[in-house]
Design a protein around this motif. Structure first.
Motif, PDB file in Angstrom:
ATOM      1  N   ARG A  32       0.730  -1.370  -0.356  1.00 59.29           N
ATOM      2  CA  ARG A  32       0.019  -0.399  -0.292  1.00 59.29           C
ATOM      3  C   ARG A  32       1.145   1.014   0.089  1.00 59.29           C
ATOM      4  NH1 ARG A  32      -3.165  -0.090   4.939  1.00 59.29           N
ATOM      5  NH2 ARG A  32      -0.881   1.448   5.554  1.00 59.29           N
ATOM      6  N   MET A  33       0.379   1.952  -1.076  1.00 59.20           N
ATOM      7  CA  MET A  33       0.916   3.445  -0.599  1.00 59.20           C
ATOM      8  C   MET A  33       0.356   4.665  -0.614  1.00 59.20           C
ATOM      9  SD  MET A  33       4.355   3.699  -3.296  1.00 59.20           S
ATOM     10  CE  MET A  33       5.233   4.479  -3.461  1.00 59.20           C
ATOM     11  N   ALA A  45      -5.331  10.215   0.958  1.00 62.37           N
ATOM     12  CA  ALA A  45      -5.132   9.188  -0.475  1.00 62.37           C
ATOM     13  C   ALA A  45      -4.680   8.359  -0.210  1.00 62.37           C
ATOM     14  CB  ALA A  45      -5.385   9.726  -2.041  1.00 62.37           C
ATOM     15  N   THR A  46      -5.093   6.916  -0.246  1.00 65.43           N
ATOM     16  CA  THR A  46      -4.291   6.010  -0.868  1.00 65.43           C
ATOM     17  C   THR A  46      -4.485   4.785  -1.549  1.00 65.43           C
ATOM     18  OG1 THR A  46      -5.593   4.422   0.545  1.00 65.43           O
ATOM     19  CG2 THR A  46      -4.399   4.945   1.932  1.00 65.43           C
ATOM     20  N   SER A  66      -2.432   7.939  -8.079  1.00 66.51           N
ATOM     21  CA  SER A  66      -2.193   6.719  -8.953  1.00 66.51           C
ATOM     22  C   SER A  66      -0.410   6.291  -9.221  1.00 66.51           C
ATOM     23  CB  SER A  66      -2.219   7.219 -10.417  1.00 66.51           C
ATOM     24  OG  SER A  66      -1.820   8.469 -10.751  1.00 66.51           O
ATOM     25  N   ARG A  67      -0.164   5.561  -9.981  1.00 62.20           N
ATOM     26  CA  ARG A  67       1.425   4.979  -9.276  1.00 62.20           C
ATOM     27  C   ARG A  67       1.283   4.623 -10.931  1.00 62.20           C
ATOM     28  NH1 ARG A  67       0.687  -0.546  -6.419  1.00 62.20           N
ATOM     29  NH2 ARG A  67      -0.741  -2.114  -7.602  1.00 62.20           N
ATOM     30  N   ASP A  68       3.279   4.636 -11.425  1.00 63.47           N
ATOM     31  CA  ASP A  68       3.147   4.160 -12.605  1.00 63.47           C
ATOM     32  C   ASP A  68       4.403   3.355 -12.478  1.00 63.47           C
ATOM     33  OD1 ASP A  68       4.981   4.195 -15.125  1.00 63.47           O
ATOM     34  OD2 ASP A  68       4.359   5.760 -15.535  1.00 63.47           O
ATOM     35  N   SER A  69       4.394   1.449 -12.608  1.00 65.35           N
ATOM     36  CA  SER A  69       4.810   0.442 -12.372  1.00 65.35           C
ATOM     37  C   SER A  69       6.302   1.007 -12.946  1.00 65.35           C
ATOM     38  CB  SER A  69       4.201  -0.453 -12.865  1.00 65.35           C
ATOM     39  OG  SER A  69       3.327  -0.708 -11.759  1.00 65.35           O
ATOM     40  N   TYR A  75       1.904   9.290  -7.435  1.00 70.32           N
ATOM     41  CA  TYR A  75       1.365  10.372  -7.587  1.00 70.32           C
ATOM     42  C   TYR A  75       0.055  11.115  -7.112  1.00 70.32           C
ATOM     43  CZ  TYR A  75       4.347  10.232 -11.871  1.00 70.32           C
ATOM     44  OH  TYR A  75       5.629   9.524 -12.704  1.00 70.32           O
ATOM     45  N   LEU A  76      -0.127  12.483  -7.137  1.00 67.89           N
ATOM     46  CA  LEU A  76      -0.953  12.753  -6.367  1.00 67.89           C
ATOM     47  C   LEU A  76      -1.790  13.613  -7.287  1.00 67.89           C
ATOM     48  CD1 LEU A  76      -2.683  12.853  -4.081  1.00 67.89           C
ATOM     49  CD2 LEU A  76      -2.356  14.220  -2.727  1.00 67.89           C
TER      50      LEU A  76
END
Length: 115
Positions: A32-33, A45-46, A66-69, A75-76
């Motif tokens: 979790r991030m 936010a998580t 969101s996240r970029d693998s 990101y927020l």
């Protein structure tokens, strides 16, 4: 996990900012991030490794996590910013491995929204 935030700054009310959090390892390996703000670490936010997201009521509809693998980055995206969004924003990474866990924090990035 080593985390480095960036993207904070000064913006007028109604404006937008995008915060970034670069992780030292694959974000896909992090359970979790999330983004938190202020010293009391108020949840913003998580996002889980399964892609499930959660938001504080105060930011729903305005912020997107969101996240970029490929870039190992969280990101927020923040829109319609309000003066009450002014805070230091911290990135968090929570990893569980068997019976152990790690909870890592970045150094924080300042967001200031002027009225």
């Amino acid at each position: 996990v080593h985390l480095v935030e960036s993207g904070g700054g000064l913006v007028q009310a109604g404006g937008s900012l995008r915060l970034s959090c670069a992780a030292s390892e694959s974000v896909d390996s992090i359970n979790r991030m999330g983004w938190y703000r202020n010293e009391e670490r108020e949840l913003v936010a998580t996002i889980t490794d399964g892609g499930n997201t959660a938001y504080a009521d105060s930011v729903k509809g305005r912020f997107t996590i969101s996240r970029d693998s490929a870039k190992n980055t969280l990101y927020l995206q923040m829109h319609s910013l309000k003066p009450e969004d002014t805070a230091v924003y911290y990135c968090n990474a929570f990893v569980m491995a068997g019976m152990t866990f790690s909870d890592s924090w970045g150094q924080g990035t300042q967001v200031t929204v002027s009225s």
